[in-house]
Scaffold this motif. Structure first.
Motif, PDB file in Angstrom:
ATOM      1  N   TRP A  20      77.637  33.462 -37.421  1.00  0.00           N
ATOM      2  CA  TRP A  20      77.283  32.271 -36.658  1.00  0.00           C
ATOM      3  C   TRP A  20      76.144  32.557 -35.692  1.00  0.00           C
ATOM      4  CZ3 TRP A  20      78.685  28.581 -39.424  1.00  0.00           C
ATOM      5  CH2 TRP A  20      79.890  28.614 -40.126  1.00  0.00           C
ATOM      6  N   GLY A  21      76.069  33.772 -35.193  1.00  0.00           N
ATOM      7  CA  GLY A  21      74.933  34.153 -34.347  1.00  0.00           C
ATOM      8  C   GLY A  21      73.624  34.111 -35.119  1.00  0.00           C
ATOM      9  N   SER A  22      73.665  34.547 -36.368  1.00  0.00           N
ATOM     10  CA  SER A  22      72.474  34.510 -37.214  1.00  0.00           C
ATOM     11  C   SER A  22      72.033  33.084 -37.492  1.00  0.00           C
ATOM     12  CB  SER A  22      72.745  35.216 -38.542  1.00  0.00           C
ATOM     13  OG  SER A  22      73.046  36.570 -38.320  1.00  0.00           O
ATOM     14  N   TYR A  23      73.001  32.213 -37.768  1.00  0.00           N
ATOM     15  CA  TYR A  23      72.668  30.803 -37.964  1.00  0.00           C
ATOM     16  C   TYR A  23      72.059  30.200 -36.702  1.00  0.00           C
ATOM     17  CZ  TYR A  23      74.807  30.141 -42.553  1.00  0.00           C
ATOM     18  OH  TYR A  23      75.085  30.180 -43.877  1.00  0.00           O
ATOM     19  N   LEU A  24      72.610  30.556 -35.553  1.00  0.00           N
ATOM     20  CA  LEU A  24      72.105  30.035 -34.284  1.00  0.00           C
ATOM     21  C   LEU A  24      70.671  30.486 -34.034  1.00  0.00           C
ATOM     22  CD1 LEU A  24      72.646  28.508 -31.633  1.00  0.00           C
ATOM     23  CD2 LEU A  24      73.456  30.689 -30.697  1.00  0.00           C
ATOM     24  N   VAL A  25      70.398  31.760 -34.240  1.00  0.00           N
ATOM     25  CA  VAL A  25      69.043  32.284 -34.040  1.00  0.00           C
ATOM     26  C   VAL A  25      68.067  31.625 -35.013  1.00  0.00           C
ATOM     27  CG1 VAL A  25      67.618  34.361 -34.257  1.00  0.00           C
ATOM     28  CG2 VAL A  25      69.788  34.469 -33.042  1.00  0.00           C
ATOM     29  N   ALA A  26      68.482  31.447 -36.259  1.00  0.00           N
ATOM     30  CA  ALA A  26      67.611  30.808 -37.248  1.00  0.00           C
ATOM     31  C   ALA A  26      67.301  29.370 -36.855  1.00  0.00           C
ATOM     32  CB  ALA A  26      68.261  30.853 -38.630  1.00  0.00           C
TER      33      ALA A  26
END
Length: 58
Positions: A20-26
């Protein structure tokens, strides 16, 4: 992977923070790019309008 509940889905087998952190950064990067492109477009149109007026004057 089979999830028994919504909390299992968000936990992603212990890797939820990374997923979810990766999705947020993207998403932040995509939104930032859209905002920057709109600003560049506005600046370009402003400069084109000024140069067009200066060409017409003289």
């Amino acid at each position: 992977m089979k999830w028994e509940s919504l909390s299992d889905f968000f936990a992603m087998g212990g890797y939820g923070l990374y997923v979810w952190g990766s999705y947020l950064v993207a998403m932040i990067c995509v939104i930032g790019e859209v905002v920057l492109i709109r600003g560049r477009k506005r600046t370009l149109y402003k400069h084109l309008g000024q140069s067009r007026r200066s060409i017409l004057r003289g």
